[in-house]
Design a protein around this motif. Structure first.
Motif, PDB file in Angstrom:
ATOM      1  N   ILE A 190      -2.614   0.242 -14.442  1.00 55.13           N
ATOM      2  CA  ILE A 190      -1.665  -0.666 -13.808  1.00 55.13           C
ATOM      3  C   ILE A 190      -0.328  -0.443 -14.496  1.00 55.13           C
ATOM      4  N   PRO A 191       0.708  -0.082 -13.734  1.00 55.23           N
ATOM      5  CA  PRO A 191       2.007   0.160 -14.360  1.00 55.23           C
ATOM      6  C   PRO A 191       2.487  -1.044 -15.149  1.00 55.23           C
ATOM      7  N   GLU A 192       3.115  -0.778 -16.276  1.00 58.03           N
ATOM      8  CA  GLU A 192       3.595  -1.831 -17.171  1.00 58.03           C
ATOM      9  C   GLU A 192       4.469  -2.844 -16.436  1.00 58.03           C
ATOM     10  N   GLN A 193       5.318  -2.359 -15.514  1.00 62.34           N
ATOM     11  CA  GLN A 193       6.203  -3.268 -14.787  1.00 62.34           C
ATOM     12  C   GLN A 193       5.416  -4.236 -13.920  1.00 62.34           C
ATOM     13  N   LEU A 194       4.282  -3.806 -13.362  1.00 62.48           N
ATOM     14  CA  LEU A 194       3.460  -4.712 -12.585  1.00 62.48           C
ATOM     15  C   LEU A 194       2.706  -5.694 -13.465  1.00 62.48           C
ATOM     16  N   ALA A 252       0.832  -1.203   0.000  1.00 64.79           N
ATOM     17  CA  ALA A 252       0.000   0.000   0.000  1.00 64.79           C
ATOM     18  C   ALA A 252       0.867   1.253   0.000  1.00 64.79           C
ATOM     19  N   GLY A 253       1.954   1.210   0.746  1.00 67.48           N
ATOM     20  CA  GLY A 253       2.873   2.350   0.760  1.00 67.48           C
ATOM     21  C   GLY A 253       3.473   2.595  -0.610  1.00 67.48           C
ATOM     22  N   TRP A 254       3.852   1.509  -1.277  1.00 64.27           N
ATOM     23  CA  TRP A 254       4.400   1.634  -2.635  1.00 64.27           C
ATOM     24  C   TRP A 254       3.358   2.255  -3.555  1.00 64.27           C
ATOM     25  N   ALA A 255       2.124   1.795  -3.458  1.00 70.12           N
ATOM     26  CA  ALA A 255       1.056   2.310  -4.326  1.00 70.12           C
ATOM     27  C   ALA A 255       0.841   3.800  -4.100  1.00 70.12           C
ATOM     28  N   LEU A 256       0.857   4.233  -2.847  1.00 66.53           N
ATOM     29  CA  LEU A 256       0.650   5.650  -2.570  1.00 66.53           C
ATOM     30  C   LEU A 256       1.777   6.514  -3.120  1.00 66.53           C
ATOM     31  N   ARG A 257       3.005   5.993  -3.081  1.00 61.46           N
ATOM     32  CA  ARG A 257       4.147   6.763  -3.567  1.00 61.46           C
ATOM     33  C   ARG A 257       4.270   6.749  -5.083  1.00 61.46           C
ATOM     34  N   ASN A 258       3.765   5.703  -5.739  1.00 58.89           N
ATOM     35  CA  ASN A 258       4.062   5.510  -7.148  1.00 58.89           C
ATOM     36  C   ASN A 258       2.879   5.565  -8.105  1.00 58.89           C
ATOM     37  N   LEU A 259       1.663   5.589  -7.604  1.00 63.68           N
ATOM     38  CA  LEU A 259       0.496   5.587  -8.484  1.00 63.68           C
ATOM     39  C   LEU A 259      -0.258   6.908  -8.366  1.00 63.68           C
ATOM     40  N   ARG A 260      -0.805   7.356  -9.476  1.00 62.49           N
ATOM     41  CA  ARG A 260      -1.631   8.569  -9.473  1.00 62.49           C
ATOM     42  C   ARG A 260      -3.092   8.148  -9.632  1.00 62.49           C
ATOM     43  N   TRP A 261      -3.874   8.385  -8.587  1.00 56.49           N
ATOM     44  CA  TRP A 261      -5.288   8.042  -8.636  1.00 56.49           C
ATOM     45  C   TRP A 261      -6.044   9.162  -9.339  1.00 56.49           C
ATOM     46  N   ILE A 262      -6.808   8.804 -10.359  1.00 55.84           N
ATOM     47  CA  ILE A 262      -7.505   9.762 -11.210  1.00 55.84           C
ATOM     48  C   ILE A 262      -8.999   9.710 -10.894  1.00 55.84           C
ATOM     49  N   PRO A 263      -9.615  10.844 -10.531  1.00 56.35           N
ATOM     50  CA  PRO A 263     -11.062  10.842 -10.310  1.00 56.35           C
ATOM     51  C   PRO A 263     -11.783  10.466 -11.611  1.00 56.35           C
ATOM     52  N   VAL A 264     -12.839   9.664 -11.509  1.00 61.24           N
ATOM     53  CA  VAL A 264     -13.579   9.254 -12.712  1.00 61.24           C
ATOM     54  C   VAL A 264     -14.251  10.436 -13.387  1.00 61.24           C
ATOM     55  N   THR A 265     -14.464  11.503 -12.639  1.00 61.41           N
ATOM     56  CA  THR A 265     -15.060  12.699 -13.231  1.00 61.41           C
ATOM     57  C   THR A 265     -14.036  13.487 -14.051  1.00 61.41           C
ATOM     58  N   GLU A 266     -12.737  13.185 -13.871  1.00 64.57           N
ATOM     59  CA  GLU A 266     -11.677  13.871 -14.600  1.00 64.57           C
ATOM     60  C   GLU A 266     -11.355  13.179 -15.926  1.00 64.57           C
ATOM     61  N   SER A 267     -11.208  11.866 -15.894  1.00 68.66           N
ATOM     62  CA  SER A 267     -10.976  11.090 -17.117  1.00 68.66           C
ATOM     63  C   SER A 267     -11.245   9.617 -16.826  1.00 68.66           C
ATOM     64  N   LEU A 268     -11.380   8.859 -17.901  1.00 68.62           N
ATOM     65  CA  LEU A 268     -11.654   7.423 -17.779  1.00 68.62           C
ATOM     66  C   LEU A 268     -10.705   6.641 -18.682  1.00 68.62           C
TER      67      LEU A 268
END
Length: 114
Positions: A105-109, A35-51
């Protein structure tokens, strides 16, 4: 895959089959590391912003108030809803959810899990 990700995944995998309380603690520590890795490395996008594109695999946060799944992070496929564009639907095998946020999902994952 970077060393931090590999190490967190290895720690999690090593303790998954241990039924002792100490093993369960290790499972929790592995989850927290992920979870810590996800918070540091992923950008969560609101569905109202883009899909994502329909059919894309992604991670998503369930966004249904008063549901026991609200806030839960899952992986699945963006299905959309052709009848209602205000319903941001994502699917896991057998279940469809309305989401509040998503991230690719990042390509590496993807390479690591497929």
């Amino acid at each position: 895959m970077d060393n931090e990700t590999r190490e967190a995944g290895w720690k999690y995998a090593q303790c998954r089959h241990i039924a002792s309380p100490a093993g369960q603690y290790e499972i929790i520590r592995g989850f927290i590391a992920g979870a810590g890795w996800a918070l540091r490395n992923l950008r969560w996008i609101p569905v109202t912003e883009s899909l994502p594109k329909r059919g894309d695999r992604c991670l998503f946060i369930v966004g249904v108030e008063h549901s026991h799944d609200n806030g839960r992070m899952l992986g699945g496929t963006y299905t959309g809803n052709p009848d209602d564009f205000t319903m941001y639907e994502f699917a896991t095998p057998g279940v469809t959810y309305t989401a509040s946020h998503w991230c690719p999902i990042p390509e590496q994952l993807l390479k690591a899990i497929l």
